[in-house]
Design a protein around this motif. Structure first.
Motif, PDB file in Angstrom:
ATOM      1  N   ILE A   1      45.242  21.620 -57.180  1.00 18.76           N
ATOM      2  CA  ILE A   1      45.212  20.752 -56.008  1.00 18.76           C
ATOM      3  C   ILE A   1      43.932  19.918 -56.034  1.00 18.76           C
ATOM      4  O   ILE A   1      42.872  20.406 -56.452  1.00 18.76           O
ATOM      5  N   TYR A   2      44.043  18.660 -55.570  1.00 17.54           N
ATOM      6  CA  TYR A   2      42.832  17.851 -55.425  1.00 17.54           C
ATOM      7  C   TYR A   2      42.719  17.340 -53.997  1.00 17.54           C
ATOM      8  O   TYR A   2      43.659  16.740 -53.470  1.00 17.54           O
ATOM      9  N   VAL A   3      41.563  17.629 -53.396  1.00 16.88           N
ATOM     10  CA  VAL A   3      41.244  17.141 -52.050  1.00 16.88           C
ATOM     11  C   VAL A   3      40.207  16.040 -52.200  1.00 16.88           C
ATOM     12  O   VAL A   3      39.122  16.269 -52.767  1.00 16.88           O
ATOM     13  N   ASP A   4      40.527  14.854 -51.715  1.00 18.62           N
ATOM     14  CA  ASP A   4      39.665  13.684 -51.895  1.00 18.62           C
ATOM     15  C   ASP A   4      38.274  13.942 -51.327  1.00 18.62           C
ATOM     16  O   ASP A   4      38.119  14.398 -50.186  1.00 18.62           O
ATOM     17  N   LEU A   5      37.242  13.631 -52.121  1.00 24.21           N
ATOM     18  CA  LEU A   5      35.861  13.872 -51.711  1.00 24.21           C
ATOM     19  C   LEU A   5      35.440  12.959 -50.568  1.00 24.21           C
ATOM     20  O   LEU A   5      34.544  13.301 -49.791  1.00 24.21           O
ATOM     21  N   LEU A   6      36.058  11.801 -50.449  1.00 28.13           N
ATOM     22  CA  LEU A   6      35.665  10.824 -49.426  1.00 28.13           C
ATOM     23  C   LEU A   6      36.405  11.034 -48.109  1.00 28.13           C
ATOM     24  O   LEU A   6      35.807  10.933 -47.038  1.00 28.13           O
TER      25      LEU A   6
ATOM     26  N   GLY B   1      38.627  13.790 -47.407  1.00 29.79           N
ATOM     27  CA  GLY B   1      38.969  15.171 -47.084  1.00 29.79           C
ATOM     28  C   GLY B   1      40.468  15.416 -47.040  1.00 29.79           C
ATOM     29  O   GLY B   1      40.915  16.485 -46.625  1.00 29.79           O
ATOM     30  N   LYS B   2      41.250  14.445 -47.511  1.00 27.71           N
ATOM     31  CA  LYS B   2      42.703  14.580 -47.497  1.00 27.71           C
ATOM     32  C   LYS B   2      43.215  15.155 -48.825  1.00 27.71           C
ATOM     33  O   LYS B   2      42.693  14.819 -49.888  1.00 27.71           O
ATOM     34  N   LEU B   3      44.234  15.992 -48.739  1.00 27.91           N
ATOM     35  CA  LEU B   3      44.893  16.513 -49.926  1.00 27.91           C
ATOM     36  C   LEU B   3      45.689  15.364 -50.562  1.00 27.91           C
ATOM     37  O   LEU B   3      46.557  14.788 -49.915  1.00 27.91           O
ATOM     38  N   VAL B   4      45.380  15.030 -51.813  1.00 27.85           N
ATOM     39  CA  VAL B   4      46.037  13.872 -52.427  1.00 27.85           C
ATOM     40  C   VAL B   4      46.865  14.218 -53.660  1.00 27.85           C
ATOM     41  O   VAL B   4      47.662  13.403 -54.120  1.00 27.85           O
TER      42      VAL B   4
ATOM     43  N   LEU C   1      46.207  24.722 -46.390  1.00 28.89           N
ATOM     44  CA  LEU C   1      44.900  24.115 -46.635  1.00 28.89           C
ATOM     45  C   LEU C   1      44.370  23.287 -45.465  1.00 28.89           C
ATOM     46  O   LEU C   1      43.167  23.040 -45.376  1.00 28.89           O
ATOM     47  N   ALA C   2      45.261  22.866 -44.576  1.00 31.31           N
ATOM     48  CA  ALA C   2      44.880  21.927 -43.508  1.00 31.31           C
ATOM     49  C   ALA C   2      43.650  22.360 -42.691  1.00 31.31           C
ATOM     50  O   ALA C   2      42.768  21.541 -42.438  1.00 31.31           O
ATOM     51  N   PRO C   3      43.524  23.634 -42.263  1.00 27.70           N
ATOM     52  CA  PRO C   3      42.369  24.010 -41.436  1.00 27.70           C
ATOM     53  C   PRO C   3      41.079  24.220 -42.235  1.00 27.70           C
ATOM     54  O   PRO C   3      40.017  24.423 -41.639  1.00 27.70           O
ATOM     55  N   LEU C   4      41.159  24.200 -43.552  1.00 29.14           N
ATOM     56  CA  LEU C   4      40.010  24.537 -44.390  1.00 29.14           C
ATOM     57  C   LEU C   4      39.224  23.291 -44.804  1.00 29.14           C
ATOM     58  O   LEU C   4      39.801  22.241 -45.050  1.00 29.14           O
TER      59      LEU C   4
ATOM     60  N   GLN D   1      35.634   5.042 -54.263  1.00 25.02           N
ATOM     61  CA  GLN D   1      37.046   4.681 -54.119  1.00 25.02           C
ATOM     62  C   GLN D   1      37.867   5.901 -53.694  1.00 25.02           C
ATOM     63  O   GLN D   1      37.751   6.975 -54.290  1.00 25.02           O
ATOM     64  N   GLU D   2      38.708   5.727 -52.686  1.00 23.53           N
ATOM     65  CA  GLU D   2      39.625   6.782 -52.272  1.00 23.53           C
ATOM     66  C   GLU D   2      40.766   6.888 -53.281  1.00 23.53           C
ATOM     67  O   GLU D   2      41.168   5.894 -53.873  1.00 23.53           O
ATOM     68  N   ASN D   3      41.285   8.091 -53.447  1.00 21.07           N
ATOM     69  CA  ASN D   3      42.436   8.300 -54.328  1.00 21.07           C
ATOM     70  C   ASN D   3      43.726   8.225 -53.525  1.00 21.07           C
ATOM     71  O   ASN D   3      43.792   8.705 -52.391  1.00 21.07           O
ATOM     72  N   ARG D   4      44.742   7.609 -54.113  1.00 20.99           N
ATOM     73  CA  ARG D   4      46.036   7.527 -53.436  1.00 20.99           C
ATOM     74  C   ARG D   4      46.759   8.870 -53.537  1.00 20.99           C
ATOM     75  O   ARG D   4      46.549   9.641 -54.474  1.00 20.99           O
ATOM     76  N   ARG D   5      47.593   9.118 -52.572  1.00 20.95           N
ATOM     77  CA  ARG D   5      48.367  10.360 -52.525  1.00 20.95           C
ATOM     78  C   ARG D   5      49.415  10.362 -53.642  1.00 20.95           C
ATOM     79  O   ARG D   5      50.144   9.390 -53.825  1.00 20.95           O
ATOM     80  N   GLN D   6      49.479  11.449 -54.415  1.00 22.15           N
ATOM     81  CA  GLN D   6      50.434  11.550 -55.510  1.00 22.15           C
ATOM     82  C   GLN D   6      50.934  12.993 -55.648  1.00 22.15           C
ATOM     83  O   GLN D   6      50.804  13.612 -56.705  1.00 22.15           O
TER      84      GLN D   6
END
Length: 323
Positions: A197-202, A204-207, A241-244, A295-300
């Protein structure tokens, strides 16, 4: 951008991925406390450092960062994650980005019984667990647990110290002489899955989510696996993962038992089976580089092919003399 990988150990493939110039990094530097860590010798520059428990450790790492013009540090070892996260400000003040989740989330995931309690509190599917033989007897009497069970260190990693126990008297004796906190968990008789899993560093969204069915494990790492997709599993992962407060690469283990997914554990770091995801085009090094460049990463979610099999095998290097 230059990246410093801490405690690189045997993660040679991961070093190679970051060294691929198309992924966005100029140089990759590695550290370890042992001269016998093979991944050291695939980096652009490497350093032998004190153990992370040494009072001089953090200053040593910061000095390497300054010397090598490091943009970000990536810890790979469980205890080191918390150390770097709890000293995040030291690195940030020096213009260095620690690629780690929040310290409190790392600590929660590190303690298997605390994580089990988190799952139960949030009504998430978990294998029934307890942290004493007396509690096990109560769960057994209530029909919520049965033999065999897994007995494992509550703060263990890499399957070290895990035992399958089928007799109550043996379990009682083992619990009595445990030298560290432990957890007793229902034995999972089903299929095992892993998620990278990758959570965007900028943001905080799971992408990104990559899921594999584990076909064979060795020494706590996935040795053979096959890529798969399941929208219900993606949804469960997101809900869990949402609350973490997670950031960057995350490794998650689950079981499928009688058609129901159960969450086993979360490791807020690169998992040992990540090369499968990378070879299927799920490129976390590139995502990290994009975040570091602002740069933000797009959801994939699920952006990969199914039924791609990974077969891990042993390789070696010879060199020396080392001193």
């Amino acid at each position: 951008m230059n990246l410093l990988i801490l405690s690189c150990g045997t993660r040679n493939l991961l070093v190679r991925y970051f060294k691929d110039k198309t992924n966005g990094f100029n140089r990759v530097i590695g550290t370890d406390c042992s001269i016998y860590a093979p991944a050291l010798y695939e980096t652009d520059a490497h350093y032998i450092v004190p153990r992370m428990t040494d009072p001089a450790y953090l200053n040593t790492i910061l000095e390497i960062c300054r010397k090598e013009s490091v943009s970000a540090v990536l810890p790979l070892q469980e205890d080191e994650l918390y150390l770097i996260a709890s000293h995040r400000q030291l690195f940030s003040e020096a213009g260095i980005t620690p690629i780690v989740s929040a310290a409190e989330t790392i600590e929660l995931c590190r303690d298997k019984y605390a994580f089990y309690q988190y799952l139960k509190k949030n009504a998430l599917p978990a294998l029934t667990s307890c942290n004493s033989f007396a509690a096990f007897e109560q769960e057994l009497a209530a029909g919520r647990m049965k033999l065999p069970v897994f007995l494992k260190p509550s703060r263990g990693c890499g399957s070290i110290g895990i035992q399958k126990v089928a007799q109550a008297d043996l379990l009682e004796a083992l619990c009595r002489y445990q030298e560290e906190p432990y957890i007793i968990q229902n034995f999972a008789q089903g299929e095992e899955f892993g998620a990278d899993i990758y959570v965007d560093l900028l943001t905080g969204k799971l992408v990104s989510i990559f899921v594999k069915k584990k076909l064979r494990m060795r020494a706590g790492e996935t040795e053979k696996s096959i890529s798969c997709k399941d929208e219900a599993l993606y949804a469960l992962i997101e809900k869990t993962l949402a609350p973490l407060s997670l950031a960057g690469p995350v490794d998650m283990d689950l079981f499928l038992i009688d058609g129901q997914y159960y969450i086993s554990e979360i490791n807020p770091r690169f998992g040992g089976g990540y090369p499968h995801a990378y070879r299927c085009g799920v490129n976390f090094p590139q995502m990290i580089a994009a975040n570091l460049a602002g740069q933000e990463n797009r959801r994939q979610i699920g952006g990969y092919a199914e039924n791609i099999c990974m077969l891990k095998y042993t390789d070696l290097m010879t060199m020396g003399p080392l001193s």
